[in-house]
Design an enzyme around this catalytic site. Structure first.
Site, mmCIF file in Angstrom:
data_model
loop_
_atom_site.group_PDB
_atom_site.id
_atom_site.type_symbol
_atom_site.label_atom_id
_atom_site.label_comp_id
_atom_site.label_asym_id
_atom_site.label_seq_id
_atom_site.Cartn_x
_atom_site.Cartn_y
_atom_site.Cartn_z
ATOM 1 N N GLY A 145 26.289 52.854 41.964
ATOM 2 C CA GLY A 145 27.455 53.399 41.975
ATOM 3 C C GLY A 145 27.942 53.569 40.323
ATOM 4 N N ASP A 156 31.638 44.668 39.847
ATOM 5 C CA ASP A 156 31.841 43.584 40.906
ATOM 6 C C ASP A 156 31.358 42.186 39.872
ATOM 7 O OD1 ASP A 156 32.003 45.243 42.902
ATOM 8 O OD2 ASP A 156 29.855 45.044 43.530
ATOM 9 N N ARG A 186 59.049 41.928 51.453
ATOM 10 C CA ARG A 186 57.721 42.293 52.327
ATOM 11 C C ARG A 186 56.772 41.412 51.810
ATOM 12 N NH1 ARG A 186 57.972 48.770 52.489
ATOM 13 N NH2 ARG A 186 59.160 49.068 54.059
ATOM 14 N N MET A 232 37.743 45.316 45.384
ATOM 15 C CA MET A 232 36.410 45.851 45.371
ATOM 16 C C MET A 232 35.581 44.599 45.181
ATOM 17 S SD MET A 232 35.275 49.623 44.635
ATOM 18 C CE MET A 232 34.879 50.837 45.955
ATOM 19 N N ARG A 265 32.410 43.694 46.693
ATOM 20 C CA ARG A 265 31.359 43.330 47.553
ATOM 21 C C ARG A 265 31.294 41.996 47.985
ATOM 22 N NH1 ARG A 265 27.043 47.270 48.411
ATOM 23 N NH2 ARG A 265 27.407 48.195 46.540
HETATM 24 O O1 F6P Z 1 29.228 47.638 43.546
HETATM 25 C C1 F6P Z 1 30.216 48.108 43.008
HETATM 26 C C2 F6P Z 1 31.091 48.612 44.309
HETATM 27 O O2 F6P Z 1 32.158 49.544 43.793
HETATM 28 C C3 F6P Z 1 31.662 47.618 45.327
HETATM 29 O O3 F6P Z 1 32.607 46.768 44.769
HETATM 30 C C4 F6P Z 1 31.907 48.422 46.550
HETATM 31 O O4 F6P Z 1 31.776 47.384 47.459
HETATM 32 C C5 F6P Z 1 30.723 49.333 46.620
HETATM 33 O O5 F6P Z 1 30.203 49.563 45.376
HETATM 34 C C6 F6P Z 1 31.225 50.702 46.919
HETATM 35 O O6 F6P Z 1 30.103 51.561 47.090
HETATM 36 P P1 F6P Z 1 30.291 53.319 47.410
HETATM 37 O O7 F6P Z 1 30.701 53.823 46.068
HETATM 38 O O8 F6P Z 1 28.887 53.643 47.702
HETATM 39 O O9 F6P Z 1 31.373 53.196 48.487
#
Ligand code: F6P
Length: 368
Positions: free
Chosen positions: A10, A138, A173, A180, A182
């Site tokens: 990524g 991450d 609320r 993100m 993971r």
């Molecule tokens: O590992 C980086 C990350 O942005 C994670 O935080 C996320 O789960 C994943 O990649 C998303 O991947 P993609 O860009 O393939 O949707």
């Protein structure tokens, strides 16, 4: 010497700063540099650009990667067909080696996450002189104290948490911000602490629905009619699974997480809290835009260190940042080991001390 650089996996803020750092340090030593397009695809398909000083000038401030990237191109399981087709992946590593030789390369710098570095290690074991540079927003690689891209993502996430306060307070609320990360909760944890989140939900501390509800009710009883929940995409209930949004065939880790925040909203809406909830899933916004000064600094240091390793012919090594200094570890030692948040980490205890709930006192209660 002539070196090749590729960025895989990524995109991540700071990739360009590494490309610049390696290239400028290499050119200064009188070496030639080429950049492969779209990660290992460029190596397998011999698709590359020459990198001169003017090609890397001014890119330190740019997010993404000027070289392009791929999270599926793998020399050992390669498919030339479009993603999702029925073509069986083939081992094209011999072609990668041939291209490497034909181009007169002395070494390859692979910049990427666990998947990219695992492939780098496989190439190294088969005889390719490789240097690795770790990247991921991450921040979950065990062989380095921090990865570039994390600070930039954290800034975006924290700003989002700050911004939802306005609506939370005005409308009474529950605002749920999903980050993100993971399988690691670093972005949610740090953005939650920095943004004053009331509840932080992490993959490392599986939550109990009743504790989330009681944390919101407890705040209400104390006159605080709104709550902010920061939830990592990998968060899961104590007796349940992570929320998978997509499966990407051919990716080193095919699972894409996301959407757990809607489940949290649903459970609150069905409860007695009596507050409306709204969800903000930050997604790729966290990976976009300019890298922060810290990430530019860290990525430049990684690039310069990678050139030093090349100079010393220390192949099979990955640059790393340890105890406020640039160093290196073997790639083999670095891959496959995640750095996760410990439920008893000092910063978790710190958040508990200011009244933050992690949705499971059964776990965090054992740490205090
Ligand atoms: O590992 C980086 C990350 O942005 C994670 O935080 C996320 O789960 C994943 O990649 C998303 O991947 P993609 O860009 O393939 O949707």
């Amino acid at each position: 010497m002539k070196i090749g650089i590729l960025t895989g996996g990524g995109d991540c803020p700071g990739l360009n700063a590494v490309v610049r750092g390696v290239t400028k340090s290499a050119l200064k030593r009188g070496w030639e540099v080429i950049g492969f397009r779209d990660g290992y695809r460029g190596l397998v398909e011999k698709d590359f650009v020459n990198l001169h000083d003017h090609d890397v000038s001014g890119i330190i401030i740019r997010g993404g990667t000027i070289l392009g990237t791929s999270n599926t191109a793998n020399p050992f399981a390669y498919t030339l067909a479009p993603l999702g087709s029925a073509e069986k992946p083939r081992d094209l590593s011999k072609l990668a080696f041939k291209n490497f030789k034909d181009l007169g390369l002395s070494a390859l710098v692979a910049i990427g996450g666990d998947g990219t570095l695992t492939m780098a290690q496989q190439l190294y074991e088969k005889g390719m002189p490789v240097i690795g540079v770790p990247k991921t927003i991450d921040n979950d690689l065990s062989a380095t104290d921090v990865t570039f891209g994390f600070d930039s993502a954290l800034n975006v996430a924290t700003e989002a948490v700050d911004r939802v306060h306005t609506t939370a307070e005005s409308h009474n609320r529950v605002m749920i911000v999903e980050t993100m990360g993971r399988y690691a909760g670093w972005i949610a944890l740090r953005a939650g602490i920095a943004g004053g989140g009331d509840i932080i939900l992490l993959p490392e501390i599986p939550y109990r629905a009743e504790e989330i509800i009681s944390a919101v009710l407890d705040r209400k009883r104390r006159g605080k009619k709104f709550s902010i929940i920061v939830v990592a995409e990998g968060a899961r209930p104590e007796k349940g699974e992570m929320t998978v949004t997509k499966v990407v065939k051919g990716s080193p880790d095919p699972l894409r997480l996301g959407g757990v925040s809607y489940k949290i909203a649903e459970l609150l809406d069905k409860s007695k809290v009596g507050l409306e909830s709204r969800v903000v899933v930050l997604g790729h916004v966290q990976r976009g835009g300019q890298p922060t000064p810290f990430d530019r600094w860290l990525a430049t240091g990684f690039g310069v260190k990678a050139a030093e390793l090349l100079d010393g012919k220390q192949f099979g090594r990955m640059v790393s940042f340890r105890h406020f200094g640039f160093t290196s570890v073997s790639i083999a030692q670095a891959v496959g080991k995640l750095r996760l948040v410990s439920p008893c980490a000092q910063e978790v205890l710190m958040a508990l001390s200011v009244g933050t709930s992690f949705g499971n006192s059964g776990i965090t209660g054992r740490c205090a």
